[in-house]
Design an enzyme around this catalytic site. Structure first.
Site, PDB file in Angstrom:
ATOM      1  N   LYS A 215       0.833  -1.211   0.000  1.00  0.00           N
ATOM      2  CA  LYS A 215       0.000   0.000   0.000  1.00  0.00           C
ATOM      3  C   LYS A 215       0.865   1.258   0.000  1.00  0.00           C
ATOM      4  CE  LYS A 215      -3.144   2.979   0.612  1.00  0.00           C
ATOM      5  NZ  LYS A 215      -4.266   3.242  -0.255  1.00  0.00           N
ATOM      6  N   CYS A 269      -3.990  10.695   1.208  1.00  0.00           N
ATOM      7  CA  CYS A 269      -3.240   9.453   0.960  1.00  0.00           C
ATOM      8  C   CYS A 269      -1.824   9.742   0.506  1.00  0.00           C
ATOM      9  CB  CYS A 269      -3.974   8.647  -0.103  1.00  0.00           C
ATOM     10  SG  CYS A 269      -5.724   8.506   0.281  1.00  0.00           S
TER      11      CYS A 269
HETATM   12  N1  SAJ Z   1      -1.911  14.859  -8.881  1.00  0.00           N
HETATM   13  C1  SAJ Z   1      -1.099  15.634  -9.690  1.00  0.00           C
HETATM   14  N2  SAJ Z   1      -0.719  15.126 -10.902  1.00  0.00           N
HETATM   15  C2  SAJ Z   1      -1.126  13.909 -11.337  1.00  0.00           C
HETATM   16  C3  SAJ Z   1      -1.940  13.118 -10.514  1.00  0.00           C
HETATM   17  C4  SAJ Z   1      -2.319  13.628  -9.286  1.00  0.00           C
HETATM   18  O1  SAJ Z   1      -0.702  16.760  -9.330  1.00  0.00           O
HETATM   19  O2  SAJ Z   1      -0.751  13.549 -12.457  1.00  0.00           O
HETATM   20  C5  SAJ Z   1      -2.320  15.371  -7.558  1.00  0.00           C
HETATM   21  C6  SAJ Z   1      -3.831  15.513  -7.405  1.00  0.00           C
HETATM   22  O3  SAJ Z   1      -4.269  16.755  -7.875  1.00  0.00           O
HETATM   23  C7  SAJ Z   1      -3.986  15.361  -5.901  1.00  0.00           C
HETATM   24  C8  SAJ Z   1      -2.898  14.366  -5.531  1.00  0.00           C
HETATM   25  O4  SAJ Z   1      -1.961  14.403  -6.599  1.00  0.00           O
HETATM   26  O5  SAJ Z   1      -3.731  16.584  -5.214  1.00  0.00           O
HETATM   27  C9  SAJ Z   1      -3.372  12.928  -5.324  1.00  0.00           C
HETATM   28  O6  SAJ Z   1      -4.373  12.597  -6.283  1.00  0.00           O
HETATM   29  P1  SAJ Z   1      -4.488  11.153  -6.993  1.00  0.00           P
HETATM   30  O7  SAJ Z   1      -5.640  11.198  -7.908  1.00  0.00           O
HETATM   31  O8  SAJ Z   1      -3.176  10.785  -7.555  1.00  0.00           O
HETATM   32  O9  SAJ Z   1      -4.694  10.145  -5.802  1.00  0.00           O
HETATM   33  P2  SAJ Z   1      -5.711  10.062  -4.563  1.00  0.00           P
HETATM   34  O10 SAJ Z   1      -5.012  10.636  -3.366  1.00  0.00           O
HETATM   35  O11 SAJ Z   1      -7.045  10.568  -4.895  1.00  0.00           O
HETATM   36  O12 SAJ Z   1      -5.811   8.465  -4.421  1.00  0.00           O
HETATM   37  C10 SAJ Z   1      -4.636   7.692  -4.262  1.00  0.00           C
HETATM   38  C11 SAJ Z   1      -4.672   6.511  -5.257  1.00  0.00           C
HETATM   39  N3  SAJ Z   1      -3.387   5.839  -5.274  1.00  0.00           N
HETATM   40  C12 SAJ Z   1      -2.723   5.598  -6.424  1.00  0.00           C
HETATM   41  O13 SAJ Z   1      -3.151   5.944  -7.497  1.00  0.00           O
HETATM   42  C13 SAJ Z   1      -1.436   4.861  -6.313  1.00  0.00           C
HETATM   43  C14 SAJ Z   1      -5.766   5.536  -4.833  1.00  0.00           C
HETATM   44  O14 SAJ Z   1      -5.749   4.378  -5.651  1.00  0.00           O
HETATM   45  C15 SAJ Z   1      -5.592   5.139  -3.369  1.00  0.00           C
HETATM   46  O15 SAJ Z   1      -6.605   4.259  -2.939  1.00  0.00           O
HETATM   47  C16 SAJ Z   1      -5.655   6.386  -2.537  1.00  0.00           C
HETATM   48  O16 SAJ Z   1      -4.570   7.244  -2.928  1.00  0.00           O
HETATM   49  C17 SAJ Z   1      -5.533   6.029  -1.078  1.00  0.00           C
HETATM   50  O17 SAJ Z   1      -6.564   6.037  -0.378  1.00  0.00           O
HETATM   51  O18 SAJ Z   1      -4.435   5.664  -0.612  1.00  0.00           O
END
Ligand code: SAJ
Length: 435
Positions: A215, A269
């Site tokens: 995780k 997360c």
């Molecule tokens: N972000 C960027 N650029 C990107 C992708 C995301 O700046 O290309 C930013 C987003 O705006 C946000 C942050 O990163 O602020 C996180 O967003 P996210 O969509 O990457 O992830 P979360 O936090 O919504 O969900 C993550 C997911 N983990 C992965 O993709 C490895 C999800 O599958 C998990 O279940 C979740 O964390 C968790 O609960 O741990």
């Protein structure tokens, strides 16, 4: 193993969908939360979280008679712990002069203690909360063993991380592969029996500490990949390159998949979990540590971009579009947008922020508005902080009628430069240097 009743502790973004999904699959579930407001809201037919489809699911679960809500755990065949594991707000760890954030495991500890009086031989306990490596064996098992029962011998104990993406929780809960780490093979099997009630994705069994690491590795991997995208946005800005174009071209390479730069990494997360590794082994984690530093400092890069676009910050009226940590969710936890709005206000700007999913939320230091026109009214500059669909679909000609501002800063790279230019706006994009 057979499950006649399940007790889910913690009715947040993960616990509530999980409890409701078990209930709609015909299993009696008692959902437990220590927050009386959450219990009251749910009992009155409300839902305290915005997540697409969740309201309908909770209604179906309640209607089926299989979901009840309580502030105390009850005896059950399986207990699922889905409480938050934040970090301490004002207590830092340190290693060789570098400071790091420390995990606050008090909610896991008290949820485990709440199960203790109800634990019976043959029960299954599953921890879902994201936790530092070895939490299941070193923190949860010893608490439960105060009952006189032994983990893996008299009762089953497993760790099963949630991996669902906010915004797509209901689909991913069912379709994603599920990892179950048991303290014994039998515990892993009991966990697999439980989740196979609704999981359609592959169920992978392993040991508890491996599952905890998996995780943390997933979210750390994503954090580091966003950090490199953010660092590229700074380099592109320095060298007069459009980072969006450069990433688009680089990503045509068959083994390159650069993520999107943005105003920083938020949410509960990805901005939190890598610290669990750093805290547990600061001597082994310089890369993870520095990626966190890059992402945590990205709001300051945005402030500099806004200062350049506006000429100066002091006294400038800035309409901030969005406060959520990412697009189309209502979650403001660790949101870089909130931090940026606060930093701008600290530097003398008059900030009016509008968050369509939480228009009522109030903050110290900057104003929030109940609708978009109120935020746009009288602005000198528009600052897009979240790529909500509603913002991506804005008609710039309509916006031009609602505001005197003619400058827009797009920190997400989602606004169409040609359309905004045609409507009379000067568009500044993160990762594209403009004087
Ligand atoms: N972000 C960027 N650029 C990107 C992708 C995301 O700046 O290309 C930013 C987003 O705006 C946000 C942050 O990163 O602020 C996180 O967003 P996210 O969509 O990457 O992830 P979360 O936090 O919504 O969900 C993550 C997911 N983990 C992965 O993709 C490895 C999800 O599958 C998990 O279940 C979740 O964390 C968790 O609960 O741990």
């Amino acid at each position: 193993m057979e499950f006649k009743k399940i007790c889910v502790i913690g009715l947040g973004y993960i616990g509530l969908p999980t409890a409701s999904t078990f209930a709609t699959h015909g299993i009696p579930v008692v959902g437990v939360d220590v927050n009386q407001r959450v219990v009251t809201t749910l009992r009155n037919g409300g839902v305290h979280i915005h997540e697409p489809g969740l309201r309908t699911l909770v209604e179906a679960a309640t209607k089926s008679g299989h979901l009840t809500v309580s502030s105390e755990p009850e005896p059950a065949d399986a207990f699922i712990i889905a409480v938050p594991t934040p970090f301490y707000a004002d207590e830092l760890g340190s290693y060789h002069g570098e400071t790091f954030k420390k995990a606050d495991m008090r909610a896991v500890q008290s949820a485990t203690e709440a199960i203790l009086p109800h634990l019976r031989p043959g029960n299954l306990v599953v921890l879902e909360s994201t936790s530092p490596p070895r939490t299941t064996v070193d923190l949860v098992a010893p608490i439960l063993e105060r009952s006189g029962l032994r983990a893996g011998v008299d009762f089953h104990l497993a760790y099963s991380p949630e991996r669902v993406l906010p915004g797509q929780i209901l689909r991913e809960l069912i379709e994603n592969a599920r990892v179950i780490g048991g303290v014994t093979l039998q515990s892993a099997q009991a966990g697999a029996d439980l989740y196979s009630i609704f999981v359609k994705g592959e169920i992978v069994q392993t040991d508890a500490t491996t599952a905890e690491m998996v995780k943390l590795m997933e979210n750390t991997y994503r954090d580091i990949n966003i950090a490199i995208a953010n660092e590229f946005s700074r380099l592109a800005d320095r060298f007069g390159v459009d980072v969006w174009e450069a990433i688009g071209i680089a990503n045509r390479h068959p083994r390159v998949k650069i993520l999107r730069p943005g105003p920083g990494v938020g949410g509960h997360c990805i901005s939190v979990d890598p610290w669990f590794f750093v805290e547990a082994a600061p001597d082994l984690t310089p890369l993870i540590y520095h990626a966190r530093q890059v992402n945590d400092s990205q709001p300051h890069f945005v402030i500099e971009l806004v200062r350049r676009a506006a000429g100066a910050l002091d006294g400038k009226h800035i309409a901030a579009l969005g406060l959520a940590f990412k697009e189309d969710v209502d979650d403001l936890r660790e949101s870089p947008a909130v931090e940026i709005a606060g930093l701008l206000a600290e530097r003398g700007a008059q900030v009016k922020a509008f968050e369509p999913y939480k228009p009522d939320e109030r903050f110290d230091g900057f104003e929030t508005t109940l609708d978009l026109p109120s935020a746009l009214d009288g602005a000198d500059l528009l600052l897009l902080l979240v790529g909500h669909t509603a913002f991506r679909e804005l008609d710039p000609r309509e916006v031009a009628r609602l505001t005197p501002a003619r400058k827009v800063v797009d920190t997400r790279g989602v606004l169409d430069p040609a359309a905004w230019k045609a409507a009379g706006f000067e568009l500044f994009r993160l990762g594209l240097h403009q004087e």
